[in-house]
Design a protein around this motif. Sequence first.
Motif, PDB file in Angstrom:
ATOM      1  N   TYR A  60     -15.701  -6.541  -1.106  1.00 22.17           N
ATOM      2  CA  TYR A  60     -14.382  -6.848  -1.668  1.00 22.17           C
ATOM      3  C   TYR A  60     -13.728  -5.565  -2.162  1.00 22.17           C
ATOM      4  O   TYR A  60     -14.275  -4.864  -3.001  1.00 22.17           O
ATOM      5  CB  TYR A  60     -14.522  -7.848  -2.812  1.00 22.17           C
ATOM      6  N   THR A  61     -12.536  -5.292  -1.637  1.00 21.96           N
ATOM      7  CA  THR A  61     -11.819  -4.090  -2.042  1.00 21.96           C
ATOM      8  C   THR A  61     -10.571  -4.469  -2.832  1.00 21.96           C
ATOM      9  O   THR A  61      -9.894  -5.449  -2.502  1.00 21.96           O
ATOM     10  CB  THR A  61     -11.483  -3.196  -0.826  1.00 21.96           C
ATOM     11  N   VAL A  62     -10.302  -3.711  -3.881  1.00 24.24           N
ATOM     12  CA  VAL A  62      -9.126  -3.922  -4.720  1.00 24.24           C
ATOM     13  C   VAL A  62      -8.033  -2.983  -4.206  1.00 24.24           C
ATOM     14  O   VAL A  62      -8.234  -1.774  -4.096  1.00 24.24           O
ATOM     15  CB  VAL A  62      -9.447  -3.633  -6.204  1.00 24.24           C
ATOM     16  N   ASP A  63      -6.881  -3.535  -3.901  1.00 24.45           N
ATOM     17  CA  ASP A  63      -5.769  -2.790  -3.311  1.00 24.45           C
ATOM     18  C   ASP A  63      -4.973  -2.052  -4.384  1.00 24.45           C
ATOM     19  O   ASP A  63      -3.889  -2.471  -4.774  1.00 24.45           O
ATOM     20  CB  ASP A  63      -4.869  -3.745  -2.520  1.00 24.45           C
ATOM     21  N   ARG A  64      -5.500  -0.920  -4.845  1.00 26.85           N
ATOM     22  CA  ARG A  64      -4.812  -0.135  -5.875  1.00 26.85           C
ATOM     23  C   ARG A  64      -3.518   0.477  -5.365  1.00 26.85           C
ATOM     24  O   ARG A  64      -2.635   0.798  -6.140  1.00 26.85           O
ATOM     25  CB  ARG A  64      -5.728   0.956  -6.419  1.00 26.85           C
ATOM     26  N   SER A  65      -3.378   0.643  -4.052  1.00 27.37           N
ATOM     27  CA  SER A  65      -2.160   1.220  -3.481  1.00 27.37           C
ATOM     28  C   SER A  65      -1.061   0.181  -3.288  1.00 27.37           C
ATOM     29  O   SER A  65       0.091   0.528  -3.059  1.00 27.37           O
ATOM     30  CB  SER A  65      -2.468   1.861  -2.126  1.00 27.37           C
ATOM     31  N   ASN A  66      -1.433  -1.085  -3.358  1.00 25.91           N
ATOM     32  CA  ASN A  66      -0.508  -2.194  -3.092  1.00 25.91           C
ATOM     33  C   ASN A  66       0.127  -2.094  -1.706  1.00 25.91           C
ATOM     34  O   ASN A  66       1.282  -2.455  -1.512  1.00 25.91           O
ATOM     35  CB  ASN A  66       0.566  -2.298  -4.180  1.00 25.91           C
ATOM     36  N   ASN A  67      -0.641  -1.607  -0.747  1.00 26.22           N
ATOM     37  CA  ASN A  67      -0.162  -1.447   0.625  1.00 26.22           C
ATOM     38  C   ASN A  67      -1.081  -2.080   1.666  1.00 26.22           C
ATOM     39  O   ASN A  67      -0.892  -1.850   2.856  1.00 26.22           O
ATOM     40  CB  ASN A  67      -0.006   0.045   0.962  1.00 26.22           C
ATOM     41  N   ILE A  68      -2.071  -2.829   1.246  1.00 23.08           N
ATOM     42  CA  ILE A  68      -3.027  -3.398   2.191  1.00 23.08           C
ATOM     43  C   ILE A  68      -2.550  -4.772   2.653  1.00 23.08           C
ATOM     44  O   ILE A  68      -2.035  -5.554   1.860  1.00 23.08           O
ATOM     45  CB  ILE A  68      -4.437  -3.508   1.557  1.00 23.08           C
ATOM     46  N   ASP A  69      -2.747  -5.034   3.924  1.00 25.74           N
ATOM     47  CA  ASP A  69      -2.476  -6.349   4.507  1.00 25.74           C
ATOM     48  C   ASP A  69      -3.697  -6.802   5.294  1.00 25.74           C
ATOM     49  O   ASP A  69      -4.474  -5.973   5.782  1.00 25.74           O
ATOM     50  CB  ASP A  69      -1.273  -6.288   5.462  1.00 25.74           C
ATOM     51  N   GLN A  70      -3.820  -8.102   5.432  1.00 20.87           N
ATOM     52  CA  GLN A  70      -4.895  -8.671   6.228  1.00 20.87           C
ATOM     53  C   GLN A  70      -4.799  -8.122   7.655  1.00 20.87           C
ATOM     54  O   GLN A  70      -3.712  -7.929   8.185  1.00 20.87           O
ATOM     55  CB  GLN A  70      -4.781 -10.187   6.238  1.00 20.87           C
ATOM     56  N   ASN A  71      -5.932  -7.837   8.258  1.00 21.23           N
ATOM     57  CA  ASN A  71      -6.082  -7.295   9.614  1.00 21.23           C
ATOM     58  C   ASN A  71      -5.652  -5.836   9.745  1.00 21.23           C
ATOM     59  O   ASN A  71      -5.641  -5.297  10.845  1.00 21.23           O
ATOM     60  CB  ASN A  71      -5.347  -8.150  10.656  1.00 21.23           C
ATOM     61  N   MET A  72      -5.296  -5.204   8.652  1.00 24.08           N
ATOM     62  CA  MET A  72      -4.990  -3.770   8.680  1.00 24.08           C
ATOM     63  C   MET A  72      -6.275  -3.017   9.002  1.00 24.08           C
ATOM     64  O   MET A  72      -7.356  -3.400   8.551  1.00 24.08           O
ATOM     65  CB  MET A  72      -4.450  -3.329   7.317  1.00 24.08           C
ATOM     66  N   VAL A  73      -6.159  -1.953   9.769  1.00 25.09           N
ATOM     67  CA  VAL A  73      -7.323  -1.133  10.096  1.00 25.09           C
ATOM     68  C   VAL A  73      -7.254   0.138   9.255  1.00 25.09           C
ATOM     69  O   VAL A  73      -6.261   0.875   9.324  1.00 25.09           O
ATOM     70  CB  VAL A  73      -7.356  -0.778  11.596  1.00 25.09           C
ATOM     71  N   PHE A  74      -8.276   0.358   8.458  1.00 26.20           N
ATOM     72  CA  PHE A  74      -8.396   1.621   7.734  1.00 26.20           C
ATOM     73  C   PHE A  74      -9.073   2.581   8.706  1.00 26.20           C
ATOM     74  O   PHE A  74     -10.148   2.282   9.223  1.00 26.20           O
ATOM     75  CB  PHE A  74      -9.271   1.455   6.483  1.00 26.20           C
ATOM     76  N   SER A  75      -8.455   3.719   8.943  1.00 25.64           N
ATOM     77  CA  SER A  75      -9.032   4.667   9.887  1.00 25.64           C
ATOM     78  C   SER A  75      -8.939   6.076   9.328  1.00 25.64           C
ATOM     79  O   SER A  75      -8.270   6.327   8.327  1.00 25.64           O
ATOM     80  CB  SER A  75      -8.315   4.568  11.239  1.00 25.64           C
ATOM     81  N   LEU A  76      -9.624   6.981   9.991  1.00 22.96           N
ATOM     82  CA  LEU A  76      -9.603   8.380   9.592  1.00 22.96           C
ATOM     83  C   LEU A  76      -8.272   9.001  10.006  1.00 22.96           C
ATOM     84  O   LEU A  76      -7.703   8.640  11.033  1.00 22.96           O
ATOM     85  CB  LEU A  76     -10.767   9.135  10.232  1.00 22.96           C
ATOM     86  N   GLN A  77      -7.809   9.939   9.200  1.00 25.24           N
ATOM     87  CA  GLN A  77      -6.542  10.623   9.453  1.00 25.24           C
ATOM     88  C   GLN A  77      -6.824  12.072   9.842  1.00 25.24           C
ATOM     89  O   GLN A  77      -7.715  12.704   9.272  1.00 25.24           O
ATOM     90  CB  GLN A  77      -5.669  10.588   8.198  1.00 25.24           C
ATOM     91  N   LYS A  78      -6.039  12.588  10.769  1.00 24.51           N
ATOM     92  CA  LYS A  78      -6.194  13.980  11.196  1.00 24.51           C
ATOM     93  C   LYS A  78      -4.942  14.814  10.970  1.00 24.51           C
ATOM     94  O   LYS A  78      -4.952  16.010  11.194  1.00 24.51           O
ATOM     95  CB  LYS A  78      -6.550  14.031  12.677  1.00 24.51           C
ATOM     96  N   ASN A  79      -3.863  14.199  10.522  1.00 26.54           N
ATOM     97  CA  ASN A  79      -2.625  14.930  10.277  1.00 26.54           C
ATOM     98  C   ASN A  79      -2.563  15.292   8.796  1.00 26.54           C
ATOM     99  O   ASN A  79      -2.395  14.428   7.943  1.00 26.54           O
ATOM    100  CB  ASN A  79      -1.415  14.082  10.673  1.00 26.54           C
ATOM    101  N   TYR A  80      -2.680  16.567   8.514  1.00 29.75           N
ATOM    102  CA  TYR A  80      -2.689  17.016   7.124  1.00 29.75           C
ATOM    103  C   TYR A  80      -1.380  17.695   6.739  1.00 29.75           C
ATOM    104  O   TYR A  80      -1.212  18.129   5.605  1.00 29.75           O
ATOM    105  CB  TYR A  80      -3.874  17.962   6.887  1.00 29.75           C
TER     106      TYR A  80
END
Length: 188
Positions: A5-25
């Motif tokens: 269970y993750t708490v959405d501290r960013s208030n930007n999470i939606d169901q079926n969202m994919v959390f992935s690694l980012q390469k653009n810095y």
Amino acid sequence: MSKFYTVDRSNNIDQNMVFSLQKNYSDHKIWTVQDIYDEEDAIARIEQLYPEGLSFHGIQYLIKECLVIFKNMTREPLPLAPTTPMIEAVFELVRRNEFPQLPSRLQSMFAWCNLDDAREFNSFLGDKHSIFEVEIENAFIADQKLLYLGGSVIGTYEMARKYWSGDKSNNCKLEAVIPLPAVIGNKV
């Protein structure tokens, strides 16, 4: 598969969202030291150490958090530094050296192992965030109560070693270190 269970501290999470690694810095301020290293040097090192990319957490503590605190918005530094980036740095060094098979915190998301702990954390934050399920097979379970600096550098190494060994403190609070990508499940 295990459910976390993750708490959405960013208030930007939606169901079926994919959390992935980012390469653009390039969208992030990268702190540099004049005449020693520049943004290109920093990005080259990130790409060498983490060729797959970084998680939001990794970007936050490896790139965005400045280690120098300035007095009254002047360029005069105060003799202290935030501890969380240093905790992440030491814990990552210990993981890379002694536990390379475990997921990097800098390439992971985090969740609670049970719903009660997620609700307790959300309550601590003022009950203003949503909680989502995350189901995954390969999470690493650790005691987040060990995520502190020790009384010395060697003490911090020992805290990190206990964390990555799966040791538990007397008042442990378990967290799931979830390697990315991960799919967000149902809202609780």
